[in-house]
Motif scaffolding. Structure first.
Motif, mmCIF file in Angstrom:
data_model
loop_
_atom_site.group_PDB
_atom_site.id
_atom_site.type_symbol
_atom_site.label_atom_id
_atom_site.label_comp_id
_atom_site.label_asym_id
_atom_site.label_seq_id
_atom_site.Cartn_x
_atom_site.Cartn_y
_atom_site.Cartn_z
ATOM 1 N N ALA A 105 0.857 -1.316 -0.090
ATOM 2 C CA ALA A 105 -0.013 0.103 -0.171
ATOM 3 C C ALA A 105 0.894 1.228 0.028
ATOM 4 O O ALA A 105 0.380 2.491 -0.339
ATOM 5 C CB ALA A 105 -0.814 0.016 1.317
ATOM 6 N N GLY A 106 1.813 0.915 0.461
ATOM 7 C CA GLY A 106 2.983 2.146 0.646
ATOM 8 C C GLY A 106 3.422 2.691 -0.838
ATOM 9 O O GLY A 106 4.104 3.750 -1.025
ATOM 10 N N ARG A 107 3.329 1.877 -1.730
ATOM 11 C CA ARG A 107 3.719 2.227 -3.041
ATOM 12 C C ARG A 107 2.822 2.868 -3.895
ATOM 13 O O ARG A 107 2.054 2.392 -4.606
ATOM 14 C CB ARG A 107 4.366 1.040 -3.786
ATOM 15 C CG ARG A 107 5.433 0.149 -3.228
ATOM 16 C CD ARG A 107 6.710 0.917 -3.029
ATOM 17 N NE ARG A 107 7.059 1.635 -4.458
ATOM 18 C CZ ARG A 107 8.250 2.175 -4.799
ATOM 19 N NH1 ARG A 107 8.989 2.246 -3.606
ATOM 20 N NH2 ARG A 107 8.548 2.526 -5.778
ATOM 21 N N ARG A 108 2.480 4.062 -3.621
ATOM 22 C CA ARG A 108 1.253 4.998 -4.132
ATOM 23 C C ARG A 108 1.781 5.120 -5.744
ATOM 24 O O ARG A 108 0.803 5.540 -6.234
ATOM 25 C CB ARG A 108 1.234 6.208 -3.298
ATOM 26 C CG ARG A 108 0.768 5.766 -1.822
ATOM 27 C CD ARG A 108 -0.572 5.202 -1.456
ATOM 28 N NE ARG A 108 -1.424 6.000 -2.002
ATOM 29 C CZ ARG A 108 -2.102 7.018 -1.096
ATOM 30 N NH1 ARG A 108 -1.772 7.199 -0.130
ATOM 31 N NH2 ARG A 108 -3.081 7.848 -1.759
ATOM 32 N N ASP A 109 2.927 5.221 -5.921
ATOM 33 C CA ASP A 109 3.207 5.667 -7.484
ATOM 34 C C ASP A 109 2.886 4.720 -8.417
ATOM 35 O O ASP A 109 2.356 5.239 -9.765
ATOM 36 C CB ASP A 109 4.731 5.802 -7.621
ATOM 37 C CG ASP A 109 5.463 4.341 -7.147
ATOM 38 O OD1 ASP A 109 4.797 3.676 -6.368
ATOM 39 O OD2 ASP A 109 6.612 4.400 -7.540
#
Length: 425
Positions: free
Chosen positions: A215-219
């Motif tokens: 989820a932290g990979r928003r890119d």
């Protein structure tokens, strides 16, 4: 004479063409290409970490409950309850992901599921009443479809490149097979060498860590699509379950799940009947290995023809190959059966890759996670039905070898359903 010589044209020596360079043989070029996309490697690694527990939870729960309560019937009933709850809650969780985004929904949904797993662990350890086991395991149904979210990211990254999407879907199917091959082995190792609750604890930790990293990979996260305007009835008509062509596809997935569920139970019974119970896991791993290898190879091919036609061809190949375990089991040779399971698995991944591609093609972008989760739900329902049918056949037929007719019949049913829906694809 001098004038004659001077008038003769001077011919240049022939120019030899430069040797042609042979094109480099790059069999993994399609995979290198998709992983060259910015952020692709990071979200894939995180998703694999989150997906590995999917093959651990049920095995860990069975070993933990059966070891503590001395009842495989109770353990099976608890896991069946969790499967039914997942079939009900999964599409709703996916719909929330589509409406609000992966990072906003996946993390809290995973937190609830992890709390359910820890509650199950504590209830078993503290010898709480049986009903608490059912309630705790049912709470794990909020686990998001991590594989579906990863496929949605690939679909967003390569929305204008069907060949790259085909390669990405093939990789995802091979990753599924790898996780469901390694997950049970890791769960069994943890529960038997450390303590019965170790498998559930490690699976919960891996799930939470993997989802947080993913989820932290928003890119690479797909943007939330705008909801279509219209009345509630119009929006309901646009739901994936009501889309033309999707119901027969989901029914085909249901029958395909029955193949997987019955094949597992029948293989376990066959190995037990022949005194090689310890080899059952390895035989099932061969089937998953054959599927994973075929999935990776399928991703290297350039898709040709209509997607619906390719899906029908793959289901037909799967139906033919599912006759191999039935024939091999009749010989009474375990090595022959192992080889037949390896060969039978080779049609599974191409069928699932093409089927998931059809789901993506038939589902609107704002409902993609919901559509893929419905496909997974159909598979889970088929697995449960196939397990029950396989167990019934083992108990009521003269020899477990004859029970391999159940996965063969399920494959024939899948082909019939795929043929009936071919015009809508």
């Amino acid at each position: 004479m001098i004038l004659f010589l001077a008038a003769r044209p001077v011919t240049a020596p022939p120019v030899r063409p430069a040797p042609r360079r042979r094109p480099r043989f790059r069999p993994l070029a399609p995979y290198r290409r998709i992983f060259a996309a910015p952020g692709a490697r990071a979200f894939t690694a995180a998703n694999l970490l989150a997906r590995l527990p999917m093959g651990m939870f049920s095995v860990s729960a069975v070993l933990m409950i059966a070891g503590s309560r001395r009842s495989y019937a109770l353990a099976g009933a608890v896991t069946a309850t969790g499967l039914a709850a997942t079939a009900l809650a999964g599409p709703w969780t996916a719909r929330l992901v589509d409406r609000h985004g992966q990072s906003r929904v996946a993390v809290p949904a995973t937190a609830v599921a992890v709390l359910g797993s820890l509650s199950l662990l504590l209830c078993v350890h503290l010898r709480a009443p049986d009903w608490t086991l059912f309630a705790s395991y049912a709470a794990t149904a909020t686990t998001p479809n991590t594989g579906g979210m990863s496929r949605a990211r690939w679909a967003h990254l390569f929305r204008d490149d069907p060949a790259a999407r085909h390669t990405a879907n093939s990789f995802e199917q091979a990753a599924d097979e790898l996780c469901f091959m390694l997950g049970p082995v890791l769960a069994t190792l943890l529960c038997t060498t450390l303590f019965p609750e170790a498998g559930t604890a490690v699976a919960a930790a891996l799930l939470l860590t993997g989802v947080l990293l993913f989820a932290g990979r928003r890119d690479t996260e797909p943007p939330v699509a705008a909801r279509p305007a219209g009345t509630r009835d119009e929006q309901r008509a646009a739901a994936p379950l009501r889309l033309p062509g999707l119901p027969p596809l989901l029914l085909t997935f249901l029958a395909t799940g029955a193949i997987f569920g019955s094949l597992e139970v029948v293989t376990l019974a066959y190995a037990d009947d022949h005194g090689i119970r310890s080899a059952a896991g390895g035989m099932l791993a061969l089937q998953a290995a054959g599927s994973g290898a075929a999935g990776l190879l399928y991703g290297l091919l350039r898709p040709a023809g209509r997607l619906g036609g390719r899906f029908l061809t793959c289901v037909g190949a799967m139906t033919v190959l599912m006759l191999l375990p039935l024939a091999a089991a009749a010989t009474g040779s375990a090595p022959a059966l192992a080889a037949a399971l390896l060969a039978a698995g080779m049609a599974t991944a191409p069928t699932m890759v093409t089927g998931m591609g059809l789901v993506q093609a038939r589902t609107p972008a704002d409902r993609l996670n919901e559509g893929m989760t419905l496909a997974v739900t159909a598979l889970l329902g088929g697995i449960a039905a196939g397990s029950a049918a396989g167990g019934f056949a083992v108990d009521h037929l003269a020899a477990p070898a004859a029970a391999y007719g159940v996965p063969a019949a399920a494959a024939a049913l899948a082909l019939t359903l795929a043929w009936s829906g071919r015009r809508s694809w």
